[in-house]
Enzyme design. Structure first.
Site, mmCIF file in Angstrom:
data_model
loop_
_atom_site.group_PDB
_atom_site.id
_atom_site.type_symbol
_atom_site.label_atom_id
_atom_site.label_comp_id
_atom_site.label_asym_id
_atom_site.label_seq_id
_atom_site.Cartn_x
_atom_site.Cartn_y
_atom_site.Cartn_z
ATOM 1 N N GLU A 189 87.302 46.203 61.624
ATOM 2 C CA GLU A 189 88.088 45.642 60.518
ATOM 3 C C GLU A 189 87.334 45.739 59.196
ATOM 4 O OE1 GLU A 189 89.584 41.735 61.466
ATOM 5 O OE2 GLU A 189 91.162 42.578 62.706
ATOM 6 N N HIS A 232 77.579 55.005 84.753
ATOM 7 C CA HIS A 232 78.378 55.578 85.833
ATOM 8 C C HIS A 232 79.817 55.785 85.406
ATOM 9 C CE1 HIS A 232 74.970 54.790 88.503
ATOM 10 N NE2 HIS A 232 74.790 53.778 87.682
ATOM 11 N N LYS A 263 102.002 43.204 61.121
ATOM 12 C CA LYS A 263 102.353 41.771 61.235
ATOM 13 C C LYS A 263 103.710 41.521 60.578
ATOM 14 C CE LYS A 263 97.871 39.478 61.322
ATOM 15 N NZ LYS A 263 96.933 38.701 60.542
HETATM 16 O O1 PA5 Z 1 89.523 39.371 60.843
HETATM 17 C C1 PA5 Z 1 90.631 38.911 60.765
HETATM 18 O O2 PA5 Z 1 91.010 38.384 59.717
HETATM 19 C C2 PA5 Z 1 91.629 38.896 61.928
HETATM 20 O O3 PA5 Z 1 91.418 39.765 62.942
HETATM 21 C C3 PA5 Z 1 91.673 37.470 62.462
HETATM 22 O O4 PA5 Z 1 90.467 37.192 63.107
HETATM 23 C C4 PA5 Z 1 92.836 37.221 63.421
HETATM 24 O O5 PA5 Z 1 94.001 37.788 62.934
HETATM 25 C C5 PA5 Z 1 93.056 35.726 63.612
HETATM 26 O O6 PA5 Z 1 93.359 35.125 62.390
HETATM 27 P P1 PA5 Z 1 93.486 33.578 62.215
HETATM 28 O O7 PA5 Z 1 92.155 32.974 62.467
HETATM 29 O O8 PA5 Z 1 93.934 33.391 60.801
HETATM 30 O O9 PA5 Z 1 94.493 33.085 63.210
#
Ligand code: PA5
Length: 435
Positions: free
Chosen positions: A268, A297, A408
């Protein structure tokens, strides 16, 4: 102390696919360290986290983390890595909306002695809201309103969010998350440390470990700052040698989940279409979470003889908590007599590393003394820092994730969430398109 052995990144045997020492550079950017919002977490006072954790420990015997992504992976890593726990039993649900997993999970739960921590920075994540609603209803059916408000707690950094509003409606306590630090950089805050405290860990040691890595960042030279060296080698491998896969392979079963935490942080943070100047760059090395010796393996054949497009990093645990000696008196297996399982796992790591290097595959090894709160703090912070350096070299925004948003929005529109009507119209056209 964590050490990065980068010898086999430079070996002459790697020939044209090796990084040249003269390509390494000093990193002199004013204010870089202070711009890292996650850095302030490691200097924070932990007494509030301990106070909340102690209250939880005094009333419950099971603690369930309900989170996804950065709200889940750090806690999972800690739970599976630290084996000497003397606190509550910690479980996880919410990283998926798989109905079979959820149904099975509740078969083994004694609701009365369990507290559910619903963790969502945004307070809007659909997986978490769906899990929350399900959990709330189950608790209500057997423990009533009192159970809902006592056996659930919500951790969020977003006042006014859906989860925050629901907490008010159902009289549920809210734990304040960290506002200006992205989920994937939040393990060393209440998000990961509350789980650690409830498990019985010494949470200050995590921060001590992280601070020991932070101290090294006073040096601008990769030769004195391992996180910088690691970042430069990854960045230069991508830019100069076209290596676009980063494999992390701890030789430790207990660090298996660390690979999943690293994978989210890396993907990310570093997978970006646009540079900070708005140019299309499609930057990113794809992270692969591997584990030794298991994947010798399964994956090593590809790493050794497939495309030379990977930079491989092992994690070696120098000392395991247990050392089990093998008795092998039979002449067929006598070469193993007196050896320990740690002898074998260390040898496997070294043998793999050398065989890769001889085949021209660059690889490095991160050594930690033992798996402890301190060394986990070192590891978490080392990677957070390395990712931040790489993002800076590549001139991308390390801390956003625009590529996650479109999917999303489409999902919300298909679930008919108000506010997403335009996207729904657009999607209907696409779905009905005759190709
Ligand atoms: O890095 C990020 O922002 C995302 O992957 C979040 O970790 C994930 O979407 C969960 O988000 P939230 O903590 O707002 O529920």
């Amino acid at each position: 102390m964590l050490k990065y052995d980068s010898k086999y990144m430079f070996s002459p045997k790697i020939k044209e696919k090796a990084i040249k020492k003269e390509d390494l550079f000093d990193f002199k950017k004013n204010g870089f360290k202070d711009s890292l919002t996650f850095r302030k977490l490691i200097y924070d006072d932990t007494s509030k986290i301990k106070e909340i954790g102690n209250r939880i420990k005094s009333k419950f015997s099971t603690y369930v983390v309900v989170g996804i992504g950065g709200s889940d992976l750090g806690s999972r890593t800690i739970e599976s890595a630290i084996s000497t726990k003397n606190g509550l039993e910690v479980k996880f649900i919410g990283e998926n909306t798989d109905p079979d997993e959820i149904a099975d999970f509740f078969k083994g739960i004694d609701l009365k002695s369990t507290i559910f921590n619903i963790v969502s920075k945004s307070g809007e994540t659909v997986e978490i809201i769906a899990n929350f609603l399900y959990i709330k209803n189950i608790i209500y059916s057997s423990l009533g309103n009192k159970g809902v408000s006592e056996n659930i707690v919500i951790t969020t950094s977003s006042p006014g969010s859906t989860l925050h509003k629901l907490s008010q409606e159902y009289d549920i306590n809210v734990i304040e998350g960290v506002a200006d630090v992205g989920d994937r950089f939040s393990v060393l805050s209440v998000i990961g440390l509350l789980t650690a405290h409830v498990l019985g860990c010494d949470i200050d040691k995590f921060l001590e470990g992280a601070r020991s890595i932070d101290d090294k960042t006073n040096s601008n030279s990769p030769n004195e700052n391992d996180a910088l060296m690691f970042a430069e080698l990854n960045y230069l491998s991508f830019q100069n040698l076209g290596k676009n896969i980063s494999v992390l392979m701890p030789y430790s079963q207990n660090l298996r989940n660390f690979g999943f935490w690293y994978r989210q942080l890396w993907a990310e943070s570093l997978g970006k279409k646009l540079s900070n100047s708005g140019d299309i760059v499609h930057f990113g090395l794809t992270p692969v979470a591997s584990v030794g010796s298991t994947d010798q393996h399964s994956q090593i054949q590809l790493y050794n003889e497939g495309p030379n497009d990977k930079i491989i990093t092992f994690i070696e645990v120098d000392k395991f908590k247990n050392d089990l000696e093998i008795k092998a008196l039979d002449s067929l297996v006598s070469y193993l007599n007196g050896k320990t399982f740690s002898d074998i796992i260390h040898t496997e790591r070294l043998a793999t590393s050398i065989s890769l290097m001889e085949n021209g595959i660059s690889n490095g090894t991160l050594h930690i003394d033992e798996i402890t709160e301190f060394s986990l703090g070192e590891l978490f912070y080392f990677f957070e820092l390395a990712v931040s350096y790489i993002g800076d070299f590549a001139n991308i925004n390390t801390f956003d994730q625009p590529g996650v948003e479109k999917g999303k929005e489409y999902m919300y529109s298909m679930l008919l969430k108000p506010g997403f009507e335009e996207q729904k119209k657009h999607l209907d056209e696409i779905i009905n398109e005759n190709i």
